[in-house]
Motif scaffolding. Structure first.
Motif, PDB file in Angstrom:
ATOM      1  N   VAL B  66       1.008  -2.129   7.349  1.00  0.00           N
ATOM      2  CA  VAL B  66       1.440  -2.709   6.150  1.00  0.00           C
ATOM      3  C   VAL B  66       2.116  -3.953   6.569  1.00  0.00           C
ATOM      4  CG1 VAL B  66       2.761  -0.765   5.747  1.00  0.00           C
ATOM      5  CG2 VAL B  66       3.895  -2.806   4.925  1.00  0.00           C
ATOM      6  N   ALA B  70       3.834  -7.899   2.227  1.00  0.00           N
ATOM      7  CA  ALA B  70       3.860  -6.907   0.964  1.00  0.00           C
ATOM      8  C   ALA B  70       5.022  -6.635   0.423  1.00  0.00           C
ATOM      9  CB  ALA B  70       2.980  -5.555   1.472  1.00  0.00           C
ATOM     10  N   LEU B  71       6.211  -6.945   0.955  1.00  0.00           N
ATOM     11  CA  LEU B  71       7.314  -6.755   0.205  1.00  0.00           C
ATOM     12  C   LEU B  71       7.876  -7.798  -0.706  1.00  0.00           C
ATOM     13  CD1 LEU B  71       9.475  -4.916   3.012  1.00  0.00           C
ATOM     14  CD2 LEU B  71       8.561  -4.050   0.934  1.00  0.00           C
ATOM     15  N   ASP B  75       2.957 -10.645  -3.485  1.00  0.00           N
ATOM     16  CA  ASP B  75       2.123 -10.082  -2.536  1.00  0.00           C
ATOM     17  C   ASP B  75       1.359  -8.883  -3.129  1.00  0.00           C
ATOM     18  OD1 ASP B  75       0.153  -9.663  -0.939  1.00  0.00           O
ATOM     19  OD2 ASP B  75       1.455 -10.096   0.914  1.00  0.00           O
ATOM     20  N   GLN B  76       0.918  -8.867  -3.900  1.00  0.00           N
ATOM     21  CA  GLN B  76       0.113  -7.563  -4.362  1.00  0.00           C
ATOM     22  C   GLN B  76      -1.054  -7.110  -3.546  1.00  0.00           C
ATOM     23  OE1 GLN B  76       0.669  -4.936  -6.404  1.00  0.00           O
ATOM     24  NE2 GLN B  76       2.708  -5.907  -6.871  1.00  0.00           N
ATOM     25  N   PHE B  78      -1.486  -5.641  -0.669  1.00  0.00           N
ATOM     26  CA  PHE B  78      -1.559  -4.406   0.154  1.00  0.00           C
ATOM     27  C   PHE B  78      -1.924  -3.124  -0.774  1.00  0.00           C
ATOM     28  CE2 PHE B  78       0.188  -0.545   2.277  1.00  0.00           C
ATOM     29  CZ  PHE B  78      -0.661  -0.741   3.354  1.00  0.00           C
ATOM     30  N   LEU B  79      -1.249  -2.932  -1.969  1.00  0.00           N
ATOM     31  CA  LEU B  79      -1.729  -1.712  -2.448  1.00  0.00           C
ATOM     32  C   LEU B  79      -3.143  -1.645  -3.282  1.00  0.00           C
ATOM     33  CD1 LEU B  79       1.528  -0.849  -4.898  1.00  0.00           C
ATOM     34  CD2 LEU B  79       0.443   0.586  -2.970  1.00  0.00           C
ATOM     35  N   ILE B  80      -3.604  -2.751  -3.679  1.00  0.00           N
ATOM     36  CA  ILE B  80      -4.880  -2.753  -4.334  1.00  0.00           C
ATOM     37  C   ILE B  80      -5.725  -2.368  -2.944  1.00  0.00           C
ATOM     38  CG2 ILE B  80      -6.686  -3.993  -5.600  1.00  0.00           C
ATOM     39  CD1 ILE B  80      -3.752  -3.667  -6.834  1.00  0.00           C
ATOM     40  N   LEU B  82      -5.217  -0.826  -0.276  1.00  0.00           N
ATOM     41  CA  LEU B  82      -5.073   0.427   0.229  1.00  0.00           C
ATOM     42  C   LEU B  82      -5.939   1.495  -0.710  1.00  0.00           C
ATOM     43  CD1 LEU B  82      -3.518   1.979   2.255  1.00  0.00           C
ATOM     44  CD2 LEU B  82      -1.455   2.267   0.520  1.00  0.00           C
ATOM     45  N   GLN B  83      -5.989   1.275  -1.996  1.00  0.00           N
ATOM     46  CA  GLN B  83      -6.786   2.105  -2.895  1.00  0.00           C
ATOM     47  C   GLN B  83      -8.352   2.024  -2.563  1.00  0.00           C
ATOM     48  OE1 GLN B  83      -5.996   3.698  -5.703  1.00  0.00           O
ATOM     49  NE2 GLN B  83      -3.793   3.203  -5.412  1.00  0.00           N
TER      50      GLN B  83
END
Lengths: 336, 336
Positions: B66, B70-71, B75-76, B78-80, B82-83
């Motif tokens: 990560v 991402a924090l 900055d969105q 990472f989560l996307i 990751l999916q």
DNA sequence: TTGTATGCGTTATCAG
DNA sequence: CTGATAACGCATACAA
């Protein structure tokens, strides 16, 4: 061939068992310990975790479910939370695995059970508090170590961590009252959720504490999303019988902001707007906030700590509610 | 005691080896296969993945780093991402472990190497393209299967996936030109990054394609963050020798938006603003965008596919550049 | 304090 | 197509 515990043992003229002992900080004579350590370094030996896991029946992985909500940009909850979890997991030499949100509760339940049965995951942190009691009971039946964020039906013996969001809304509402507002619109999420009920109560208590009589017409319910906030505000906006808005969360607040702006209503000049969220208030419009001290980060750490406690003592059930702070910022014209 | 492969074998009157074969879809006589499967169901047998991992020397875990970025709520990414990774990993019966951002490159390098040596992780997807070549070389030395997002020095033989962000900026700039703008301010990130150079080139090509002469004064460099965009815009705003802004990414665009608003400049009335990012444009102010079809999601899937290809054939190095789409939305008064 | 022996549950090899 | 058996690398009683 890679170097194993036997190679180390041979070169250090001890038995594999002894090497194992120094590896796990078990009592060993100072001198032999030293010798073994030197050999380990010399051989560049790295214990095979797969073998260790197998022998000890411990995977050294904990699972964290990702809520589908984490996919909406407003919901920064998950990543921050994850950082907290990882910090504690790393300290316990555990890895954090992500359990995907499969969509249906049944599928997720099956996946969680399956990974546990296969010994793939030692325990879980569940960030999807929308699971039904039946599902939790299923987990309990398998004796899966579990920590849940948010609230779970009281009767179910599961550890939980939560932010005191009632207090958060209480603070947010009080802030508006101190600004001189008396007619404060509350944008609520669906009341069947415990957390929505909690926050509504926070709003009500703040009013009562200042002897302001709550008015049912000032409580509008919708989805706790950007769109929900937008819709709710639009519905309330026409008779404009309020001077301030307190929103269930940031997402609803931002939705409401959009509705106000569309009507040419100045925020905070004409209407004051406050949102509460587990992250520092105004995250969305204050992108550069540092997050390390946010409640959510703490929540992640506490959840992980609790899980590791459970891992050691399977009957240790506990709940924790963290206090929150109200942070007021002027941002993009809105007190958010 | 939990039920093992032996129990199944016994009850099905076959050898453990045969059970293993049906478990792994290896050639077995139709009839015996059927019988074994029935016993598995009857006994509620779940293969112990720890044992399997141990025997096969495969952890069935891939690691994803990560990025600290991402924090920040902007900055969105990472989560996307990751999916997408998880979807592919799940299809390959792998789990996804998160590798924490430790802060220093050296620490992260050590962690990544260590987890691999311990057989804890079979391969990585690295989303921190800021690693130095030396670090990548270290990974190669250990023969760690790797896929990197973004760009890596050409000479280093590592698989990469990237969005064609030069094309993204090209499209964004072209959009402004089509709106009639000729003097377009470009807010650039630090040029030593490949990706910043790429995007700047996208801007320049768009101008050239329309026979507009680039003006060095219209290119401002700062951090590719909210604050960087704010600072850059403030610096440029005084002589206001532009009618539109194209920003390196969403974060800078939003920073610029704030600067413009502070000066009372209407967006997009007086100044048009466009930002490009790997997520659909305007993520921040369009919280309810669905994300499943965003480039980043695809990027995650492609990265994972590439990693699994590498896992099977360790010498299979490949690069992939995904095309992007420009999505223009009116939102909060800004074309963003 | 140290060493020996055994077991963990599965896969892989190689006969049959 | 199937079965016996070794091997995987470490932990853990238990004995010394």
């Amino acid at each position: 061939m890679r170097v194993t515990i036997k190679d180390v043992a041979k070169l250090a003229s001890v038995s594999p068992a002894t090497v194992s002992k120094v590896l796990n900080n078990k009592p060993v004579k100072q001198e032999t310990g030293q010798r073994v350590k030197e050999v380990i370094k010399k051989l560049d030996y790295h214990p095979n975790l797969l073998a260790k896991s197998f022998a000890r029946k411990i995977s050294y992985h904990i699972g964290v479910t990702v809520s589908t909500g984490a996919l909406t940009p407003v919901d920064q909850f998950f990543l921050i939370f994850l950082q907290g979890v990882m910090e504690v997991a790393t300290a316990n030499t555990y890895s954090v695995s992500i359990v995907p949100a499969l969509g249906s509760e049944q599928e997720e339940e099956n996946l969680i059970k399956e990974m546990f049965r296969k010994n793939m995951i030692d325990g879980y942190i569940l960030t999807n508090p929308y699971y039904s009691p039946r599902t939790f009971l299923e987990f309990l039946k398998l004796d899966i170590p579990l920590v849940v964020t948010g609230r779970v039906q009281e009767s179910i013996p599961i550890s939980t961590v939560d932010a005191n969001s009632a207090e958060g809304i209480y603070l947010a509402t009080s802030h508006l009252i101190e600004l001189g507002h008396e007619r404060i619109l509350f944008l609520s999420g669906p009341k069947q959720y415990f957390v929505c009920e909690d926050r509504l109560n926070g709003y009500l208590s703040a009013l009562r504490a200042r002897k302001i009589k709550p008015d049912g017409k000032l409580i509008i319910e919708d989805d706790f999303t950007f769109e929900g906030g937008y819709r709710a505000a639009r519905r309330a906006i026409d008779d404009l019988d309020f001077t301030a808005i307190c929103a269930y969360n940031d997402a609803m607040a931002i939705g409401a902001l959009k509705a106000l702006q569309e009507k040419g209503i100045k925020v905070p000049r004409q209407v004051s707007l406050v949102g509460y969220d587990d992250l520092p208030i105004g995250t969305m419009l204050q992108p550069m906030l540092t997050t390390v001290h946010s409640p959510i980060y703490q929540l992640g750490k506490e959840a992980a700590k609790m899980l590791f406690a459970n891992l050691k003592d399977r009957d240790n059930i506990d709940d924790l509610i963290l206090p929150v702070k109200l942070i007021v910022r002027e941002s993009c014209g809105a007190v958010l």
